[in-house]
Design an enzyme around this catalytic site. Sequence first.
Site, short mmCIF file in Angstrom:
data_model
loop_
_atom_site.label_atom_id
_atom_site.label_comp_id
_atom_site.label_asym_id
_atom_site.label_seq_id
_atom_site.Cartn_x
_atom_site.Cartn_y
_atom_site.Cartn_z
N HIS A 174 47.25 36.09 40.69
CA HIS A 174 47.34 37.37 39.99
C HIS A 174 47.52 38.50 40.99
O HIS A 174 47.03 38.43 42.12
CB HIS A 174 46.09 37.61 39.14
CG HIS A 174 46.10 36.83 37.88
ND1 HIS A 174 47.01 37.04 36.89
CD2 HIS A 174 45.31 35.81 37.45
CE1 HIS A 174 46.77 36.21 35.88
NE2 HIS A 174 45.76 35.44 36.20
N LYS B 223 39.30 45.12 28.49
CA LYS B 223 40.26 46.20 28.29
C LYS B 223 40.31 46.59 26.81
O LYS B 223 40.54 47.75 26.47
CB LYS B 223 41.64 45.79 28.79
CG LYS B 223 42.68 46.92 28.73
CD LYS B 223 43.93 46.57 29.50
CE LYS B 223 44.78 45.58 28.76
NZ LYS B 223 45.50 46.18 27.62
#
EC number: 4.1.1.31
Length: 916
Positions: A146, A580
């Site tokens: 990532h 999130k």
Amino acid sequence: MPVDQQLFHEDVRLLGRLLGDVLRAQSGQEIFDKVENIRKSAVAFRRASGEAALSARSTLENLLDGLSEAESLLVVRAFSYFSHLANIAEDVEQNRQRRAVLIAGDHAPEGTLAYALARLRDAGASAQTLKQWFASARIMPVLTAHPTEVQRHSVLDSERAIASLLHRRDRESLTPEESATLSEHLFQRVLTLWQTAMLRHAKLRVRDEIENALAYYRYTFLEQLPQMYCALEDNVAAQFAESDSAGLPAFFRMGSWIGGDRDGNPFVTADMLQTAISEQAALVITHYLGELHLLGAELSLSARIVSVSPALEKLAEHAHDESPYRANEPYRRALIGVYARLAATAKSWLGLRTNPEPVSLRPAYASSHEFLADLEILDASLRTHGSSALAQGRLRRLNRAVRCFGFHLAALDMRQNADVHEVVVAELLAHAGVCADYLALDEDARAALLTEELRSARPLSSPHIEYSERTLSELAILRVAASIHARYGAEALPHYVISKAASLSDLLEVGVLAKEVGLLKPGAQPQLAIDIIPLFETISDLHACDTIMAEAFAHPLYRDWLRSRGDAQEIMLGYSDSNKDGGYLTANWVLYQAQQRLMQLCNAQKIRMRLFHGRGGAVGRGGGSSYEAILAQAPGSVNGAIRVTEQGEIIRSKYSDPEQGRRNLESLAAATLLTSLAPIDDVETADYRNAVEALSQHAYSAYRKLVYDTPNFAEYFRATTPIAEIAELNIGSRPASRSGSPRIEDLRAIPWGFSWGQCRLLLPGWYGFGSAVQAWLAENPDGLPLLREMHARWPFFRTILSNMRMVLAKTDLAVASRYAELCTDADLRTNIFGSIKTEMALTIEHLMAITEMSDLLADQPGLANSIRNRFPYLDPLNHLQVELLKRYRAGRADESAKTAIHLTINGLAAGLRNSG
């Protein structure tokens, strides 16, 4: 951790002095003086208060604002590299303190397997209980690629060399000449670091990510994981008087997403999947060849002195080694034959030529199991003539490595989005004449149609039909997966993860695709060759996960698939997107509840549940101590089976150093062992749950109000963080956003958290908690004692608050206010930054009241000291980043300005360590 850190400070001063010497030699006394003045002013600013602090800040800003662009670049590099060097000193200090505890020998440190075994022994666990647990346990850290790892491996190699020299300086008694030579080598390595480009000049490719991940096997896993197993076997034997502890099952293995995770990454193709497995195999087989070569040098035993087993003699004869010098050395002859067979495997499977070349031509191994069988012949023979001590050395570690890594090194996962699966399946069904518009069907109709199709052995695809590029790509990847199974075995690619899983049909669609390539064989007793793993990652998905899985378990065909997989179901839980989506407290509470509901469901269905935790480096993405996180899981939800992602810069910080790597591997195993077998003190009460539920609802409202309901919040976020510049960095093959949309919903969770870390707010790790406690206490005026009790007694709640305290200790509103000034809309800036300031004050106030601490890190003096030492070196980077962003966005977008911004991003990420 001991508070006395004199040697650590000496290391920091030494490295800082060497960096200064390099800076002076390379850039001149004037630049050195400017850097030194900035450093002193930054330290003064951090140590001062009141008027003195304001004066120090003004001095610092004047120094930084007066730099030319060329000088800014040098200053950024200097402070960035100091952050890297401070990390090295800190890692060396951690190893030093751990060794001090082990040398003292008073007790096994918490987090080690020796500690876990002692706890279990004292609690009355038996050797038989342990054997049964190890036989069914499954622990797997999964490396993922990532885009938060901003460090090049060329830089990492220099840093590892510096760490090695510091270790030698610390552990050896050196003569004056040796000490001078070591100091010279340290200077050379710091000089090399300074002259090595910190940034990549080309976009990172998937192939590069594969190679980057493999470096950590060379650094740590290939050596440390077998050693950990050997030490564990010895510990079990010693603590449980167990003579038959050797040969523990390979319950701890490595996993990888790199080359198989194509969710949102168009660059992960069939070729990349093949490259990933081939590169993994080449690395591990080359390692085995090297170990066999060394083993041959060690086992010089003569048949004139020892009598070997008939099986070993036969193995030696089959080597066809005609050398007269080895005529009476059966182990060397046997190893020459084993080496020749493994070399033939490397050549036929991978096209690799070996060095040295094999002495004779032998057939390749069909599998790693054949190779292991030959090693066991060597082991058994050594034990027949009193040479068990020799069997316990390199041969034992090699034997254990083969059990762990096979010929594939790490279990590769495939991952794809459910939205892609439905489109591909719809196209296959349409072209086959089964259903003209699958996408128009409702869920019940989809499930019924897929079930009927899955009972048939007839394939849907045909080589005579022209399909879309996407469908061709998906089928090609699955065909490579089937070929990997055929060559390396099912353990090389055992998992298929479905992102955005939201229905039974999402699971059945993967079954249809698996059937196309032979990974699912239909019939009265269907055989599924891969685990189908749904990933639940948004708040709504997590609320619905047990309902979806209950529907799957009630489906006769899906239940048959699970029986073919040993009645085991793996389920992945996403920490990043849930955070999130709903904020830190809510995400953690919803995840905790999801685990409990899934566990109850699986227990009722007599299905063994394995949880796969999609954690990141930042606390907002499930970061923090893995050991504490596992101990804080819902009681009974681990039960010996856990997988966890290791992402971004966390891979580097955990596994670039072998000692650190060993400690982190052990902590995963120890926590899983304790959570599974230690007596559970179930302190969770209805009052606790009701309190957290109410807190979660309040926190969710506060978080959503700011992030999703505040007009133009996305505009503010993009103006006041370096998100756009992060997206330009060559730090990952995956795009920063799932689409070109500027919406927060479409931004990936990783750059979301990374951006907040850069501007020193780390908002995803704490926002909403203060408002939640404030609202709850208004409803429950006498509730503070309950919250204090929950913190003292409930591991889940305590771990959440501990991580939040760490994040807030790294948060700096004064620095963040400079970033807020990048928003040119004064009303928007005042509204949003004002809300953030108010929330942070509330959060700290209530955290201090609940924990009854006078300081955020009162119970973690080592971490507090680390943060305190780092801040003066981060402040200049933040200030320069803000100024560079202003210039860059105002149109001064030349290459040097862009490079300087990217260097500040690198330096801040290094200084904060777990911001990605």
